[in-house]
Design an enzyme around this catalytic site. Structure first.
Site, mmCIF file in Angstrom:
data_model
loop_
_atom_site.group_PDB
_atom_site.id
_atom_site.type_symbol
_atom_site.label_atom_id
_atom_site.label_comp_id
_atom_site.label_asym_id
_atom_site.label_seq_id
_atom_site.Cartn_x
_atom_site.Cartn_y
_atom_site.Cartn_z
ATOM 1 N N SER A 173 0.848 -1.190 0.000
ATOM 2 C CA SER A 173 0.000 0.000 0.000
ATOM 3 C C SER A 173 0.880 1.235 0.000
ATOM 4 O O SER A 173 2.056 1.185 0.406
ATOM 5 C CB SER A 173 -0.881 -0.002 1.263
ATOM 6 O OG SER A 173 -1.523 1.244 1.452
ATOM 7 N N TYR A 186 -1.475 0.148 10.921
ATOM 8 C CA TYR A 186 -1.538 -0.277 9.518
ATOM 9 C C TYR A 186 -0.301 0.182 8.755
ATOM 10 O O TYR A 186 0.300 -0.596 7.999
ATOM 11 C CB TYR A 186 -2.805 0.282 8.872
ATOM 12 C CG TYR A 186 -3.013 -0.171 7.444
ATOM 13 C CD1 TYR A 186 -3.172 -1.516 7.136
ATOM 14 C CD2 TYR A 186 -3.065 0.754 6.407
ATOM 15 C CE1 TYR A 186 -3.368 -1.932 5.828
ATOM 16 C CE2 TYR A 186 -3.263 0.352 5.090
ATOM 17 C CZ TYR A 186 -3.407 -1.002 4.806
ATOM 18 O OH TYR A 186 -3.602 -1.410 3.506
#
Length: 288
Positions: A173, A186
């Protein structure tokens, strides 16, 4: 709004990608014919994983679709087969050593050389600041995103190397490059995945396995936000408020397919992909 097509071959907002426009070259001397090659996709029961499984099957791979939810995998495999592709469902929990060993066994029994591994399984939980973070949420994110990638890659590397033309894709990501408030757990996990990709590429230098990292920005899928916000559909939907065209799962699947089908001497080290509306992690154009 679902991120996956309702019918195989009719992807949401699907436009021809590079691999649609350029006929695939014939196999080079010593290379395996991709039509008989096996691709393994983790987290294949929904979202980017399911879209990637469909797309790779359309590219001619026999796909081992791996995930925990076997009923979804069965439906996905049936869909791929109706469209003329080949796929096998493999129950796999990437947080379990025993389960990942089962995936490796399935790979050994696959009908061709394993040339492609797509480490897609992952996810986020909560948007809490560090000072009030739930340790269990952070532990889950690290185990699924980071240790899951480690377990599966370790288990499949021997088969990938034996193929003589292996590829490891890590779907990470843009959160692996930039931090943001509430995203500590995250972003830490995704930074770790980026570190795995870079380290693995160095360690495999000189061996016939390339390592590709794909880092999507804003992607609208049916489950990512729901998992992050504990099933709160309103909070999940608010992430995309005012963004007319976020990426969808098929956009990322197109990137995976393009990277994986380049000639094997071509290594796309890192591909960052965002929707036009997202200029950076913190800057998104939204209409009222």
């Amino acid at each position: 709004m679902s991120s996956s097509p309702s019918e195989y071959g009719n992807a949401l907002r699907r436009v021809p990608g590079v691999t649609d426009l350029i006929p695939p070259p014939g196999p080079a001397a010593g290379d395996n014919d991709r039509m008989s090659s096996v691709a393994i996709v983790t987290g294949a029961s929904s979202g980017i994983g399911a879209a990637t499984a469909r797309r790779l099957a359309a590219e001619g791979f026999h796909v081992l679709a791996a995930a925990r939810r076997t009923e979804r995998l069965a439906a996905l495999v049936a869909e791929i087969e109706r469209a003329g592709g080949a796929a096998t469902a493999v129950a796999c929990d990437v947080t379990s050593d025993e389960s990942v060993a089962g995936l490796a066994s399935a790979a050994e029994a696959a009908p061709g050389p394993v040339t492609l591994l797509v480490n897609n399984a992952g996810g986020a939980r909560s948007l809490d600041p560090v000072e009030t973070a739930d340790v269990g949420d952070w532990q889950w994110m690290y185990d699924v995103n980071v240790l899951g990638t480690l377990r599966v890659t370790k288990a499949l590397l021997p088969a990938l190397e034996r193929s003589g033309a292996g590829t490891v894709v890590i779907v990470s990501s843009t959160a692996g490059h930039v931090v943001y408030e509430g995203g500590g757990g995250y972003t830490a996990a995704k930074h770790a995945q980026t570190a795995i990709a870079g380290t693995l590429r160095l360690e495999l230098c000189g061996r016939p396995v390339r390592v590709i990292e794909i880092d999507p920005g804003m992607v609208r899928t049916e489950e990512f936000g729901l998992v992050r916000f504990g099933g709160d559909a309103d909070r999940a939907e608010a992430v995309y408020a005012g963004v007319a065209e976020p990426l969808v799962a098929d956009d990322v699947a197109d990137c995976v397919a393009w990277c994986a089908t380049r000639p094997h001497h071509v290594n796309i080290d890192r591909l960052v992909v965002r929707p036009l509306a997202q200029a950076a992690q913190h800057k998104v154009h939204r209409t009222p």
